[in-house]
Design a protein around this motif. Structure first.
Motif, PDB file in Angstrom:
ATOM      1  N   GLN A 185      84.778 126.389  42.039  1.00 23.72           N
ATOM      2  CA  GLN A 185      84.475 127.809  42.244  1.00 23.72           C
ATOM      3  C   GLN A 185      83.098 128.027  42.881  1.00 23.72           C
ATOM      4  N   ALA A 186      82.418 126.973  43.242  1.00 22.81           N
ATOM      5  CA  ALA A 186      81.056 127.114  43.770  1.00 22.81           C
ATOM      6  C   ALA A 186      81.040 127.859  45.096  1.00 22.81           C
ATOM      7  N   GLU A 187      80.030 128.714  45.261  1.00 24.93           N
ATOM      8  CA  GLU A 187      79.827 129.472  46.490  1.00 24.93           C
ATOM      9  C   GLU A 187      78.470 129.110  47.087  1.00 24.93           C
ATOM     10  N   ILE A 188      78.429 129.079  48.406  1.00 21.93           N
ATOM     11  CA  ILE A 188      77.170 128.883  49.118  1.00 21.93           C
ATOM     12  C   ILE A 188      77.030 130.039  50.103  1.00 21.93           C
ATOM     13  N   ILE A 189      75.870 130.688  50.079  1.00 23.49           N
ATOM     14  CA  ILE A 189      75.617 131.835  50.949  1.00 23.49           C
ATOM     15  C   ILE A 189      74.868 131.376  52.193  1.00 23.49           C
ATOM     16  N   VAL A 190      75.295 131.885  53.343  1.00 30.14           N
ATOM     17  CA  VAL A 190      74.670 131.561  54.630  1.00 30.14           C
ATOM     18  C   VAL A 190      74.421 132.861  55.389  1.00 30.14           C
ATOM     19  N   CYS A 191      73.852 132.752  56.588  1.00 29.28           N
ATOM     20  CA  CYS A 191      73.477 133.939  57.359  1.00 29.28           C
ATOM     21  C   CYS A 191      74.241 134.045  58.666  1.00 29.28           C
ATOM     22  N   THR A 192      74.364 135.272  59.153  1.00 25.33           N
ATOM     23  CA  THR A 192      74.925 135.488  60.478  1.00 25.33           C
ATOM     24  C   THR A 192      74.063 134.790  61.523  1.00 25.33           C
ATOM     25  N   ASN A 193      74.684 134.422  62.619  1.00 21.37           N
ATOM     26  CA  ASN A 193      74.009 133.751  63.743  1.00 21.37           C
ATOM     27  C   ASN A 193      73.458 132.386  63.368  1.00 21.37           C
ATOM     28  N   PHE A 251      82.266 129.858  51.099  1.00 23.91           N
ATOM     29  CA  PHE A 251      81.047 130.305  51.784  1.00 23.91           C
ATOM     30  C   PHE A 251      81.064 131.822  51.937  1.00 23.91           C
ATOM     31  N   LYS A 252      79.885 132.425  51.796  1.00 22.06           N
ATOM     32  CA  LYS A 252      79.698 133.848  52.043  1.00 22.06           C
ATOM     33  C   LYS A 252      78.669 134.010  53.155  1.00 22.06           C
ATOM     34  N   VAL A 253      78.926 134.942  54.064  1.00 22.54           N
ATOM     35  CA  VAL A 253      78.004 135.191  55.169  1.00 22.54           C
ATOM     36  C   VAL A 253      77.355 136.553  54.994  1.00 22.54           C
ATOM     37  N   ILE A 254      76.031 136.588  55.070  1.00 24.84           N
ATOM     38  CA  ILE A 254      75.283 137.834  54.962  1.00 24.84           C
ATOM     39  C   ILE A 254      74.377 137.978  56.186  1.00 24.84           C
ATOM     40  N   PRO A 255      73.869 139.181  56.468  1.00 26.68           N
ATOM     41  CA  PRO A 255      72.970 139.359  57.612  1.00 26.68           C
ATOM     42  C   PRO A 255      71.678 138.554  57.440  1.00 26.68           C
ATOM     43  N   PHE A 256      71.221 137.947  58.529  1.00 29.98           N
ATOM     44  CA  PHE A 256      69.959 137.222  58.528  1.00 29.98           C
ATOM     45  C   PHE A 256      68.802 138.214  58.414  1.00 29.98           C
ATOM     46  N   GLY A 257      67.856 137.913  57.543  1.00 26.61           N
ATOM     47  CA  GLY A 257      66.682 138.759  57.391  1.00 26.61           C
ATOM     48  C   GLY A 257      66.854 139.907  56.428  1.00 26.61           C
ATOM     49  N   ASP A 258      67.967 139.954  55.708  1.00 25.02           N
ATOM     50  CA  ASP A 258      68.274 141.059  54.805  1.00 25.02           C
ATOM     51  C   ASP A 258      68.262 140.546  53.364  1.00 25.02           C
ATOM     52  N   ILE A 267      74.956 137.401  45.596  1.00 25.94           N
ATOM     53  CA  ILE A 267      74.888 136.371  44.560  1.00 25.94           C
ATOM     54  C   ILE A 267      75.776 136.736  43.371  1.00 25.94           C
ATOM     55  N   THR A 268      76.529 135.745  42.910  1.00 31.06           N
ATOM     56  CA  THR A 268      77.344 135.874  41.699  1.00 31.06           C
ATOM     57  C   THR A 268      77.017 134.706  40.776  1.00 31.06           C
ATOM     58  N   PRO A 269      77.566 134.688  39.566  1.00 34.14           N
ATOM     59  CA  PRO A 269      77.341 133.529  38.689  1.00 34.14           C
ATOM     60  C   PRO A 269      77.829 132.214  39.285  1.00 34.14           C
ATOM     61  N   ASN A 270      78.696 132.268  40.295  1.00 32.99           N
ATOM     62  CA  ASN A 270      79.226 131.051  40.919  1.00 32.99           C
ATOM     63  C   ASN A 270      78.438 130.623  42.155  1.00 32.99           C
ATOM     64  N   THR A 271      77.356 131.307  42.462  1.00 32.53           N
ATOM     65  CA  THR A 271      76.559 130.947  43.639  1.00 32.53           C
ATOM     66  C   THR A 271      75.694 129.724  43.327  1.00 32.53           C
ATOM     67  N   ALA A 272      75.898 128.684  44.095  1.00 39.77           N
ATOM     68  CA  ALA A 272      75.122 127.456  43.907  1.00 39.77           C
ATOM     69  C   ALA A 272      73.875 127.427  44.776  1.00 39.77           C
ATOM     70  N   ALA A 273      73.989 127.935  46.022  1.00 40.36           N
ATOM     71  CA  ALA A 273      72.869 127.778  46.951  1.00 40.36           C
ATOM     72  C   ALA A 273      72.888 128.848  48.029  1.00 40.36           C
ATOM     73  N   PHE A 274      71.708 129.038  48.615  1.00 38.70           N
ATOM     74  CA  PHE A 274      71.522 129.873  49.797  1.00 38.70           C
ATOM     75  C   PHE A 274      70.956 128.975  50.880  1.00 38.70           C
ATOM     76  N   LEU A 275      71.689 128.812  51.980  1.00 35.25           N
ATOM     77  CA  LEU A 275      71.299 127.946  53.096  1.00 35.25           C
ATOM     78  C   LEU A 275      70.812 128.817  54.246  1.00 35.25           C
ATOM     79  N   VAL A 276      69.581 128.569  54.715  1.00 32.06           N
ATOM     80  CA  VAL A 276      69.018 129.426  55.753  1.00 32.06           C
ATOM     81  C   VAL A 276      68.093 128.632  56.663  1.00 32.06           C
ATOM     82  N   GLU A 277      68.068 128.999  57.936  1.00 35.06           N
ATOM     83  CA  GLU A 277      67.048 128.533  58.867  1.00 35.06           C
ATOM     84  C   GLU A 277      65.875 129.511  58.784  1.00 35.06           C
TER      85      GLU A 277
END
Length: 415
Positions: A148-156, A185-192, A200-210
Motif C-alpha cells: 500500500q506504499a505511496e510515493i509522491i512526485v512532482c509535475t514536470n 505514485f501520486k503527482v502534485i504540482p512542483f513548488g506547491d 500525504i496519507t498514512p501510507n505515504t512513504a516518501a516525497f521524491l523531488v528535484e
C-alpha cells in the motif's frame, strides 16, 4: 543472420565522397536506434571546456554532458586515477570485497555527513534503488500495510526513463507506447507545499523531488519551498528524497542545491559528475535506519561499487572540493546570467538559473538557435522545444563565458 568479417576501418573513398562527419552520421543513423536527436557535430576529442570534432573544429561545451563533466573533460587528476586503477583491478563484482569501495564510502560520508550509501551505476539506477528502499522502509519501519506504499512526485519531473519512473512522468512522449504502468505514485504540482501537505496519507512513504528541475528547463521553485516541504515530510514521517543527479556536486553554486535552503534531505540521490565523465557512478545516500532495511539478496548490481568506479569517483570528488568548483559556479554563474540578461531580443521570454545552470526560454523553437550556436562554436541543447540550457564545465574561465555570451547575443539578434 550470416556472420561477416568486420573491417578494421572504412575505405578512404567513402570518406572522401561523403566527408567524414557525414559518413559517421550516416553510420550511426543506419545502425543505431534513433532515441536521441543530437546536433550534427561528431566529437573526436575533448579537453577542459573545449571539444573538437573529426574535422578539427573547436567548440565551447556549454552542456557538460548534462552536468556529468562539471570538472571539465578529461581532467588530468581523474584520468591519472583511472589509469592507475586500470593497472590493478577493474571489476571483482560484489561477491568479493575490494580496497576502493570502503575508501569511497568513507569519502562520501566525510563530504556529506550521510551514514551509509548504496552504490549503483547510472542515475536512473540510483532513482530506482531509492524507490525500492523507500518502499521497504515504509513497510518495515513506518508500518505501512503490505503493498500500500505511496510515493509522491512532482509535475514536470525527470528522474529517468525506466518503466517504473515513466509511470509517474507527466511528459506524454515518455509514456506513449510503454504501458501498462506501475501504481503507487501520486503527482502534485512542483513548488506547491500546500499540495504536498494535502497529498500525504498514512501510507505515504516518501516525497521524491528535484530541488531544481533540469530537464523541465531549469525550473526553480519559490524561495522557502524546499524547507517547507521538508518540514511537512518530517511532521508526517515521510522520507524527503532529493534527486541531485544533475543539480548536485557544484552545479548550482553550492555543493548540493538543497543547501540553498539550509536543509538536509533524508535521502540524497547522486550521479553524473560523481565520476567526472569517466565512468557511470551513482549512489543513494541516507541514514543507517533507512538503508538498514536492505539485506543480502534484496538488491544489487554487478558493476555497482566496482574498484574502477570507486577510484575514479574518489578523484572526482577531490577535484570538486579542492578546486572550489561550487564557489566558481556561484561567482561565474552570476556573471553569466547578468550578461545574458543584457541581451535585447523580442524572442526571449525569460532567463533564469542558479550557478552555472541557466536557461533561456524563447517564443520561438530553440533547435535552430542551438544549430546556429554550433556554427558559431558553442554547443548547447534545447529542451521542451523552446528552452535552451547552458551548463558549461565549472572550470570555465570568465573570458570564455563572456566570449560565449557575445555569440549568444549575436545569434538571438539575428533570429
Amino acid at each position: 543472420m550470416a556472420a561477416t568479417v568486420l573491417q578494421q576501418d572504412t575505405p578512404h573513398d567513402t570518406h572522401e565522397a561523403l566527408g567524414l562527419t557525414a559518413h559517421l552520421i550516416q553510420l550511426e543513423d543506419q545502425y543505431g536506434t534513433h532515441n536521441y536527436k543530437p546536433l550534427d557535430v561528431v566529437v573526436e576529442r575533448a579537453e577542459g571546456v573545449w571539444v573538437y570534432d573529426v574535422e578539427g573544429r573547436r567548440y565551447l561545451d556549454c552542456l557538460a554532458a548534462y552536468s556529468a563533466v562539471n570538472q571539465g573533460h578529461c581532467h588530468p587528476r581523474i584520468l591519472s586515477a583511472m589509469i592507475e586503477q586500470a593497472h590493478k583491478v577493474t571489476l571483482t563484482s560484489r561477491a568479493f570485497r575490494n580496497d576502493q569501495l570502503p575508501r569511497f564510502l568513507e569519502d562520501l560520508h566525510n563530504l556529506t555527513g550521510y551514514e551509509m550509501a548504496l552504490l549503483m551505476n547510472s542515475g536512473t539506477e540510483a532513482v530506482e534503488s531509492a524507490l525500492k528502499v523507500a518502499r521497504k522502509w515504509g513497510y518495515k519501519v513506518k508500518g505501512i500495510p503490505a503493498n500500500q506504499a505511496e510515493i509522491i512526485v512532482c509535475t514536470n519531473n525527470f528522474h529517468g526513463r525506466t518503466i517504473s519512473i515513466i509511470s509517474f512522468s507527466t511528459e506524454d512522449q515518455y509514456r506513449d507506447g510503454f504501458g501498462p504502468f506501475l501504481s503507487g505514485f501520486k503527482v502534485i504540482p512542483f513548488g506547491d507545499a500546500a499540495a504536498l501537505r494535502t497529498a500525504i496519507t498514512p501510507n505515504t512513504a516518501a516525497f521524491l523531488v528535484e530541488p531544481i528541475q533540469g530537464e523541465a528547463g531549469v525550473l526553480i521553485p519559490p524561495d522557502g519551498y524546499l524547507a517547507e516541504a521538508f518540514a511537512i515530510c518530517k511532521g508526517n514521517k515521510v522520507l524527503f528524497m532529493a534527486d541531485e543527479i544533475q543539480s548536485g556536486l557544484g552545479r548550482t553554486g553550492k555543493l548540493f542545491a538543497y543547501e540553498h535552503e539550509g536543509i538536509t534531505p533524508d535521502v540524497l540521490i547522486v550521479g553524473k559528475a560523481l565520476a567526472g565523465g569517466f565512468y557511470p557512478v551513482s549512489g543513494v545516500l541516507t541514514s543507517r535506519e533507512v538503508l538498514g532495511v536492505i539485506t543480502p539478496g534484496d538488491h544489487g548490481s554487478t558493476f555497482g561499487g566496482n574498484p574502477m568506479a570507486c577510484a575514479v569517483a574518489r578523484a572526482s570528488l577531490k577535484v570538486i572540493v579542492e578546486e572550489h568548483l561550487a564557489d566558481r559556479s556561484a561567482e561565474l554563474g552570476t556573471l553569466f546570467i547578468n550578461r545574458l540578461r543584457q541581451i535585447n531580443s523580442p524572442h526571449i521570454i525569460e532567463i533564469r538559473g542558479r550557478g552555472l545552470w541557466i536557461a533561456i526560454e524563447l517564443t520561438t523553437p530553440a533547435r535552430p538557435i542551438c544549430e546556429a550556436l554550433m556554427r558559431e562554436g558553442i554547443l548547447c541543447k534545447e529542451t521542451h522545444d523552446n528552452i535552451i540550457r547552458f551548463a558549461p564545465p565549472l572550470i570555465i574561465e570568465k573570458e570564455e563565458l563572456l566570449w560565449a555570451a557575445d555569440r549568444i547575443e549575436e545569434v538571438l539578434k539575428a533570429v
